[in-house]
Design an enzyme around this catalytic site. Sequence first.
Site, PDB file in Angstrom:
ATOM      1  N   GLY A 152      -5.437  -7.542 -13.295  1.00  0.00           N
ATOM      2  CA  GLY A 152      -4.561  -8.493 -12.608  1.00  0.00           C
ATOM      3  C   GLY A 152      -3.567  -7.783 -11.720  1.00  0.00           C
ATOM      4  O   GLY A 152      -3.923  -6.951 -10.875  1.00  0.00           O
ATOM      5  N   GLY A 153      -2.300  -8.103 -11.932  1.00  0.00           N
ATOM      6  CA  GLY A 153      -1.231  -7.504 -11.123  1.00  0.00           C
ATOM      7  C   GLY A 153      -1.190  -5.996 -11.218  1.00  0.00           C
ATOM      8  O   GLY A 153      -0.680  -5.323 -10.308  1.00  0.00           O
ATOM      9  N   GLY A 387     -18.432   8.056  21.805  1.00  0.00           N
ATOM     10  CA  GLY A 387     -17.183   7.601  21.207  1.00  0.00           C
ATOM     11  C   GLY A 387     -16.830   8.415  19.975  1.00  0.00           C
ATOM     12  O   GLY A 387     -15.654   8.618  19.668  1.00  0.00           O
ATOM     13  N   ALA A 388     -17.855   8.861  19.275  1.00  0.00           N
ATOM     14  CA  ALA A 388     -17.585   9.639  18.062  1.00  0.00           C
ATOM     15  C   ALA A 388     -16.996  11.002  18.412  1.00  0.00           C
ATOM     16  O   ALA A 388     -16.187  11.550  17.670  1.00  0.00           O
ATOM     17  CB  ALA A 388     -18.866   9.790  17.257  1.00  0.00           C
TER      18      ALA A 388
HETATM   19  C1  HXC Z   1       0.439 -10.229 -22.807  1.00  0.00           C
HETATM   20  C2  HXC Z   1      -1.341  -8.962 -23.426  1.00  0.00           C
HETATM   21  C3  HXC Z   1      -1.848  -8.986 -22.110  1.00  0.00           C
HETATM   22  C4  HXC Z   1      -1.095  -9.682 -21.117  1.00  0.00           C
HETATM   23  C5  HXC Z   1      -3.183  -7.845 -23.328  1.00  0.00           C
HETATM   24  N1  HXC Z   1      -2.206  -8.261 -24.155  1.00  0.00           N
HETATM   25  N2  HXC Z   1      -2.990  -8.274 -22.079  1.00  0.00           N
HETATM   26  N3  HXC Z   1      -0.218  -9.602 -23.764  1.00  0.00           N
HETATM   27  N4  HXC Z   1       0.034 -10.296 -21.518  1.00  0.00           N
HETATM   28  N5  HXC Z   1      -1.480  -9.744 -19.852  1.00  0.00           N
HETATM   29  C6  HXC Z   1      -2.064  -8.004 -25.582  1.00  0.00           C
HETATM   30  C7  HXC Z   1      -3.127  -8.708 -26.419  1.00  0.00           C
HETATM   31  O1  HXC Z   1      -2.727 -10.021 -26.706  1.00  0.00           O
HETATM   32  C8  HXC Z   1      -3.146  -7.851 -27.668  1.00  0.00           C
HETATM   33  O2  HXC Z   1      -2.062  -8.171 -28.469  1.00  0.00           O
HETATM   34  C9  HXC Z   1      -2.875  -6.465 -27.120  1.00  0.00           C
HETATM   35  O3  HXC Z   1      -2.288  -6.645 -25.838  1.00  0.00           O
HETATM   36  C10 HXC Z   1      -4.144  -5.631 -26.949  1.00  0.00           C
HETATM   37  O4  HXC Z   1      -5.070  -6.412 -26.245  1.00  0.00           O
HETATM   38  P1  HXC Z   1      -6.597  -6.560 -26.703  1.00  0.00           P
HETATM   39  O5  HXC Z   1      -7.151  -7.704 -25.951  1.00  0.00           O
HETATM   40  O6  HXC Z   1      -6.665  -6.585 -28.193  1.00  0.00           O
HETATM   41  O7  HXC Z   1      -7.182  -5.177 -26.202  1.00  0.00           O
HETATM   42  P2  HXC Z   1      -8.612  -4.847 -25.575  1.00  0.00           P
HETATM   43  O8  HXC Z   1      -9.677  -5.486 -26.406  1.00  0.00           O
HETATM   44  O9  HXC Z   1      -8.635  -3.371 -25.377  1.00  0.00           O
HETATM   45  O10 HXC Z   1      -8.624  -5.577 -24.161  1.00  0.00           O
HETATM   46  C11 HXC Z   1      -7.730  -5.207 -23.132  1.00  0.00           C
HETATM   47  C12 HXC Z   1      -7.803  -6.205 -21.975  1.00  0.00           C
HETATM   48  C13 HXC Z   1      -7.547  -7.627 -22.487  1.00  0.00           C
HETATM   49  C14 HXC Z   1      -9.177  -6.113 -21.337  1.00  0.00           C
HETATM   50  C15 HXC Z   1      -6.772  -5.778 -20.940  1.00  0.00           C
HETATM   51  O11 HXC Z   1      -6.357  -7.624 -23.289  1.00  0.00           O
HETATM   52  C16 HXC Z   1      -7.359  -8.616 -21.408  1.00  0.00           C
HETATM   53  O12 HXC Z   1      -8.339  -9.101 -20.830  1.00  0.00           O
HETATM   54  N6  HXC Z   1      -6.098  -8.964 -21.126  1.00  0.00           N
HETATM   55  C17 HXC Z   1      -5.767  -9.903 -20.042  1.00  0.00           C
HETATM   56  C18 HXC Z   1      -6.036  -9.251 -18.702  1.00  0.00           C
HETATM   57  C19 HXC Z   1      -5.701 -10.145 -17.557  1.00  0.00           C
HETATM   58  O13 HXC Z   1      -6.412 -11.106 -17.241  1.00  0.00           O
HETATM   59  N7  HXC Z   1      -4.565  -9.895 -16.952  1.00  0.00           N
HETATM   60  C20 HXC Z   1      -4.097 -10.694 -15.855  1.00  0.00           C
HETATM   61  C21 HXC Z   1      -2.771 -11.237 -16.191  1.00  0.00           C
HETATM   62  S1  HXC Z   1      -2.254 -12.243 -14.850  1.00  0.00           S
HETATM   63  P3  HXC Z   1      -2.144  -8.145 -30.100  1.00  0.00           P
HETATM   64  O14 HXC Z   1      -0.825  -8.683 -30.548  1.00  0.00           O
HETATM   65  O15 HXC Z   1      -3.313  -8.960 -30.472  1.00  0.00           O
HETATM   66  O16 HXC Z   1      -2.331  -6.682 -30.421  1.00  0.00           O
HETATM   67  C22 HXC Z   1      -1.704 -11.188 -13.680  1.00  0.00           C
HETATM   68  C23 HXC Z   1      -1.289 -11.907 -12.448  1.00  0.00           C
HETATM   69  C24 HXC Z   1      -0.933 -11.004 -11.333  1.00  0.00           C
HETATM   70  O17 HXC Z   1      -1.613 -10.015 -13.850  1.00  0.00           O
HETATM   71  C25 HXC Z   1      -1.757 -11.291 -10.128  1.00  0.00           C
HETATM   72  C26 HXC Z   1      -1.355 -10.446  -8.977  1.00  0.00           C
HETATM   73  C27 HXC Z   1      -2.482 -10.181  -8.055  1.00  0.00           C
END
Ligand code: HXC
Length: 495
Positions: A152-153, A387-388
Amino acid sequence: MSDENLAEIRNEKAKKVQHPKGKLTAYERLELLLDEGSFTEIDQHVASEENPEGEAVVTGTGTIHGRPVYVFSEDFSVMGGSLGEVVAKKILKIMDNALEARAPIIGIKDSGGARIQEGISSLYGYAQIFKKNVEASGKVPQISIVVGPSAGGAVYSPALTDFIFQVQEIGQLYVTGPAVVKTVTGEDVTFEELGGVEAHGTKSGVSHQVCESEKQAFEEVRYLMSFLPQSSSQKPPVFITEDESTRMVESLDSFVPENRNQPYDMEKIISDIVDDGEHYPIQSNYAANIITSFARLNGNTVGIIANQPMELAGVLDIKASEKAARFVRFCDAFNVPLLTMVDVPGFLPGVEQEHGGIIRSGAKLLYAYSEATVPRVCVVVRKAYGGAYIVMDSIGLGADKLFAWPSGEIAVMGAEGAVDIIHRRELAAVEDKESHKAKLVEEYNEKFSNPDIAAQLGLIDNIIKPSETRKIIIDSFKDLINKGELGDKHGNIPL
Ligand code: HXC
């Protein structure tokens, strides 16, 4: 609690999360990146309600080869390294400190993106960081090391920095993950396929270096830093070398094949010329038809841009033009002189390239060279057509010194194409077209496919013996040592 104990407790906890995933902790990473024992943490006691023991990033300063750098290392063991308000504040503070101190910023990335629970304020945090990345661009070098998810971000801060290092299997960048992709487009894709090293090191060109392990990534970042200045107000560090500046490379006199269309490895020429045979290619798996690389000549850093005849005959296409343009702009911003080695048959023709915007991409490279005020030396090794020829740092664009090997062919276009155009009627009239064309091609080559006309017109400074190339370019850069002014010139916009 003392700072040391706090860090130790945090690190021990993080190990339990990170090690089973085959990843190091935020602190372990900083230890590998920085000179031994040089890390000083700041803001260690900054915490939040959800994370009273410390937030999801470790920030501070340290040294690399004795020179200060400002660092942040995202801590995945705290809410997946996600970015909320407090994390953003810590990162912004270290970036501000680096800008004031005019020192490089290195970010270690391992984050699930915007902290979902904090909603819009985490997006605001990202926005501020992106803006700060842009403010720092072209002023201090910025490097990102992706050693976990960058989701994401979390992708856009690295994308705004000068270099992204990505570690295979653990480092992945994607704007939206596989689940969202599946919902929106129906595509089935794994994290690795979507945003792993193959995706970004070879296909998208988002990453500059791909590494097999975290250790290798940190070593390579340290090596890269050895070529770079601390900021746009300084020159890169100089390294004493025992490699004589007058060293002749006899083997180069017979290196270019007699057959004009036979490829050879430009890397070999580069290694033969530079100090101690050592150079550091950037983005080597992406648009391999152009080489962009750091090396030293007589101890001084140079940025090398060179066509690679082994890949697509060294042609300039969209990807190669943009790769080279961004490299040229980085070097210009950071006072790195440019050495251009030319063997280019032209821009790649075709509907795909035209409709894909080769005009705009080629213009980016023209723009980059034209605005560059660092010392610029260019060597035409073989083909420099059309051109290159212009775009690969010609005199008209402002190259300071331009040399050609005797094998240099500086012409409006290659013989085959040229004969087809200027002898069209004549060829249509003869019976034995093939042998007549071969004769005309030979005549054209004799007349135009050499550096003589360009030399007579003063469009090259000299025709040089390949074996003397190292000495001549080192002398040329010496003559240009005081060219240009130090200081902020322009940012390094992602191209
Ligand atoms: C809050 C988060 C989080 C997030 C992960 N965690 N991502 N908490 N906000 N964005 C937390 C999980 O809940 C979990 O907490 C711990 O971190 C570890 O994550 P897991 O999923 O258990 O780890 P893993 O299996 O290694 O997977 C990692 C991951 C997955 C692939 C990154 O967590 C994931 O898909 N997260 C979301 C990614 C995403 O879509 N981000 C976009 C956010 S929106 P616990 O308590 O269970 O340990 C964004 C908008 C900006 O960024 C756009 C700008 C262009």
